[in-house]
Write a protein that holds these residues in place. Structure first.
Motif, PDB file in Angstrom:
ATOM      1  N   PRO A   9       0.817  -1.222   0.000  1.00  0.00           N
ATOM      2  CA  PRO A   9       0.000   0.000   0.000  1.00  0.00           C
ATOM      3  C   PRO A   9       0.847   1.268   0.000  1.00  0.00           C
ATOM      4  O   PRO A   9       0.521   2.236  -0.692  1.00  0.00           O
ATOM      5  N   ALA A  10       1.903   1.245   0.754  1.00  0.00           N
ATOM      6  CA  ALA A  10       2.752   2.442   0.818  1.00  0.00           C
ATOM      7  C   ALA A  10       3.377   2.731  -0.541  1.00  0.00           C
ATOM      8  O   ALA A  10       3.496   3.879  -0.966  1.00  0.00           O
ATOM      9  N   ILE A  11       3.792   1.659  -1.240  1.00  0.00           N
ATOM     10  CA  ILE A  11       4.383   1.851  -2.555  1.00  0.00           C
ATOM     11  C   ILE A  11       3.366   2.438  -3.518  1.00  0.00           C
ATOM     12  O   ILE A  11       3.657   3.356  -4.287  1.00  0.00           O
ATOM     13  N   LEU A  12       2.124   1.906  -3.481  1.00  0.00           N
ATOM     14  CA  LEU A  12       1.077   2.411  -4.369  1.00  0.00           C
ATOM     15  C   LEU A  12       0.761   3.875  -4.083  1.00  0.00           C
ATOM     16  O   LEU A  12       0.589   4.675  -4.998  1.00  0.00           O
ATOM     17  N   VAL A  13       0.714   4.199  -2.801  1.00  0.00           N
ATOM     18  CA  VAL A  13       0.442   5.593  -2.434  1.00  0.00           C
ATOM     19  C   VAL A  13       1.538   6.498  -2.977  1.00  0.00           C
ATOM     20  O   VAL A  13       1.279   7.560  -3.556  1.00  0.00           O
ATOM     21  N   ALA A  14       2.804   6.069  -2.797  1.00  0.00           N
ATOM     22  CA  ALA A  14       3.918   6.894  -3.278  1.00  0.00           C
ATOM     23  C   ALA A  14       3.881   7.038  -4.792  1.00  0.00           C
ATOM     24  O   ALA A  14       4.103   8.118  -5.340  1.00  0.00           O
ATOM     25  N   ALA A  15       3.599   5.924  -5.494  1.00  0.00           N
ATOM     26  CA  ALA A  15       3.559   5.975  -6.950  1.00  0.00           C
ATOM     27  C   ALA A  15       2.424   6.857  -7.443  1.00  0.00           C
ATOM     28  O   ALA A  15       2.596   7.672  -8.350  1.00  0.00           O
ATOM     29  N   LEU A  16       1.215   6.713  -6.829  1.00  0.00           N
ATOM     30  CA  LEU A  16       0.083   7.532  -7.231  1.00  0.00           C
ATOM     31  C   LEU A  16       0.331   9.003  -6.926  1.00  0.00           C
ATOM     32  O   LEU A  16      -0.017   9.885  -7.712  1.00  0.00           O
ATOM     33  N   ALA A  17       0.940   9.229  -5.768  1.00  0.00           N
ATOM     34  CA  ALA A  17       1.243  10.618  -5.409  1.00  0.00           C
ATOM     35  C   ALA A  17       2.203  11.232  -6.413  1.00  0.00           C
ATOM     36  O   ALA A  17       2.048  12.369  -6.848  1.00  0.00           O
ATOM     37  N   GLY A  18       3.232  10.428  -6.802  1.00  0.00           N
ATOM     38  CA  GLY A  18       4.177  10.936  -7.788  1.00  0.00           C
ATOM     39  C   GLY A  18       3.497  11.258  -9.094  1.00  0.00           C
ATOM     40  O   GLY A  18       3.755  12.284  -9.717  1.00  0.00           O
ATOM     41  N   SER A  19       2.594  10.379  -9.544  1.00  0.00           N
ATOM     42  CA  SER A  19       1.875  10.609 -10.797  1.00  0.00           C
ATOM     43  C   SER A  19       1.004  11.849 -10.702  1.00  0.00           C
ATOM     44  O   SER A  19       0.932  12.655 -11.618  1.00  0.00           O
ATOM     45  N   PHE A  20       0.307  12.016  -9.560  1.00  0.00           N
ATOM     46  CA  PHE A  20      -0.594  13.154  -9.379  1.00  0.00           C
ATOM     47  C   PHE A  20       0.174  14.461  -9.458  1.00  0.00           C
ATOM     48  O   PHE A  20      -0.204  15.387 -10.172  1.00  0.00           O
ATOM     49  N   TRP A  29       7.350  19.756 -11.180  1.00  0.00           N
ATOM     50  CA  TRP A  29       7.508  18.732 -10.141  1.00  0.00           C
ATOM     51  C   TRP A  29       8.928  18.191 -10.162  1.00  0.00           C
ATOM     52  O   TRP A  29       9.474  17.879 -11.218  1.00  0.00           O
ATOM     53  N   ALA A  30       9.533  18.082  -8.999  1.00  0.00           N
ATOM     54  CA  ALA A  30      10.899  17.582  -8.920  1.00  0.00           C
ATOM     55  C   ALA A  30      10.964  16.435  -7.921  1.00  0.00           C
ATOM     56  O   ALA A  30      10.404  16.523  -6.820  1.00  0.00           O
ATOM     57  N   TRP A  31      11.648  15.376  -8.323  1.00  0.00           N
ATOM     58  CA  TRP A  31      11.850  14.224  -7.446  1.00  0.00           C
ATOM     59  C   TRP A  31      12.765  14.633  -6.311  1.00  0.00           C
ATOM     60  O   TRP A  31      13.736  15.367  -6.500  1.00  0.00           O
TER      61      TRP A  31
END
Length: 462
Positions: A9-20, A29-31
């Motif tokens: 779940p944490a990975i999905l949240v991070a990935a979705l947040a990055g996409s958003f 947006w900067a990593w």
């Protein structure tokens, strides 16, 4: 990339947040490491690396990673052979001790073949984890191909660049009287002339120099009376991985290989005997303890002024050049590529074991240590950067190993990519058995090589 169930779940949240954020902010947006590591805060990862300069240099930057990420890092450092054995045992038993390990060409094939290593490409394809400024094309392709890739799959990202070379005491060689005496004895001008970088075009010349500078206590060298023995070079014949690398460097430099591109052993070729007899000949110009000698002893004796020349590695010269570490030789070292057509594309990669419970955190650490920011700061401390942009820095124009590595990177014909055979795990001990027995005069070169040809053929050509 496989993730543990509790972290999905944490990975999905991070990935979705990055996409958003990427969609919302576009190019604005900067990593950043702090956001990427947030799902893994509080995790502890265990890494394993050889207790030489790169590992020691990385230790200075890991506290910075821990502070920025909240990820704790435990380091196990030791002898390279010991590290290889420990981490492979961990992979075989699935005990899941290690999350990130230093990997050489001699074991990457076995890790890839048996699924012990996690493929790296999924991490690099994950926008939430991958720093877009971290680009493999900026790095030594030799290290990536030789130590990180097996059957076209990327299993490791670079740890260090560390192809072998030779070193010598340029302060002793610069003495005009020594140069004149050498020419009078051997009939030619020595290439070991006192310059920091020299060209040595013949293995016989290194042998002659080793003989010439072999001195006993009470004799003089460069006008100074010795209170200790000075050996011309160092033959290392202990049953240790040093012997594999030292034999290979001579063999490649003389135009041979251990195994060809068709997996056919080459120990029955005349050059294989020539290379072994060359190393055996070195024993008379080496410390009498050569049967128990490894690169640790090569480093220690050169550091204390007991060797005129020795096979070299950048992870040891990084320490030998430090006045506080080796005051006798610091600033007095000359460097040269091996004579002959080839030297090996060597170094190490970071590999994430497939059984690791903290793969994402481990990737973030390996990536952090490979960024331009960290590499540019740690290369002068001995981390042996694999980044072409770091090695090109004009401030490194006087750094011994860096200049040699620039030459290797500029001429791909010099670099030999040792095949990443899964069988090296079996073959390496056999080679050490036979070569160390020859070094101890328990068998001659012909017998040792015949045994190796038969044993390698049985394993590689069943």
């Amino acid at each position: 990339m496989r993730a543990t169930s509790h972290s999905t779940p944490a990975i999905l949240v991070a990935a979705l947040a990055g996409s958003f954020y990427a969609l919302a902010a576009g190019s604005a947006w900067a990593w950043n490491l702090e956001e990427a590591s947030a799902p893994y805060k509080g995790q502890t990862i265990t890494i394993a690396c050889e207790a030489y300069a790169p590992c020691n240099a990385f230790k200075k930057f890991i506290p910075e990673f821990e502070q920025r990420t909240g990820i704790k890092v435990t380091i196990e450092a030791g002898d390279l052979g010991q590290i290889q054995q420990q981490t492979l045992t961990d992979a075989l038993t699935g005990t899941q001790v290690y999350d990130l390990v230093q990997m050489t060409n001699l074991v990457i094939g076995a890790w890839g073949e048996h699924g012990f290593a996690e493929p790296m490409q999924p991490f690099l394809d994950n926008a939430a984890l991958h720093d877009p400024g971290y680009k493999l094309e900026d790095m030594s392709q030799g290290v990536i191909a030789s130590t990180g890739t097996y059957k076209g799959v990327l299993y490791g990202i670079p740890y260090m660049l560390n192809s072998p070379f030779g070193i010598y005491r340029k302060d002793l060689a610069a003495d005009p009287a020594e140069q004149a005496a050498f020419k009078a004895k051997y009939g030619y001008d020595t290439p070991f002339n006192g310059d920091k970088w020299i060209e040595v075009d013949d293995w016989q010349k290194w042998r002659d120099v080793a003989e010439f500078y072999n001195r006993k206590p009470g004799e003089k060298v460069a006008g100074q009376t010795l209170d200790h023995e000075l050996w011309g070079t160092a033959a290392a014949f202990k049953r240790h991985i040093t012997l594999f690398y030292d034999y290979e460097r001579v063999l490649l430099g003389m135009g041979g290989v251990m195994v060809d591109e068709n997996r056919v052993p080459q120990f029955d070729k005349p050059v294989a005997k020539q290379a072994l007899e060359y190393l055996l000949d070195w024993r008379q110009f080496s410390p009498p303890s050569y049967k128990e000698y490894t690169w640790d002893e090569e480093y220690a004796d050169f550091c204390t002024g007991k060797l005129f020349s020795t096979p070299g590695w950048a992870d040891s010269t990084a320490m030998e050049e430090k006045p506080e570490e080796c005051p006798v030789v610091s600033g007095k070292i000359g460097y040269f590529l091996h004579p002959g057509p080839h030297t090996v594309a060597d170094g190490s990669s970071w590999v994430i074991p497939s059984k690791s419970q903290h793969k994402e955190a481990a990737f973030l650490l390996a990536q952090f240590l490979g960024t331009y920011d960290v590499q540019s700061r740690c290369h002068p401390l001995g981390c042996l950067s694999f980044r072409k942009d770091v090695l090109a820095n004009p401030e490194l124009d006087d750094d011994g190993a860096t200049v040699l590595f620039r030459k290797l990177l500029s001429d791909p014909n010099l670099v030999y990519p040792r095949p990443a055979l899964p069988e090296w795990v079996e073959l390496q001990p056999l080679l050490l058995d036979e070569l160390s027995a020859a070094g101890a005069d328990q068998q001659d070169a012909d017998t040792a090589l015949a045994k190796l040809q038969a044993a390698f053929t049985e394993i590689l050509q069943p």
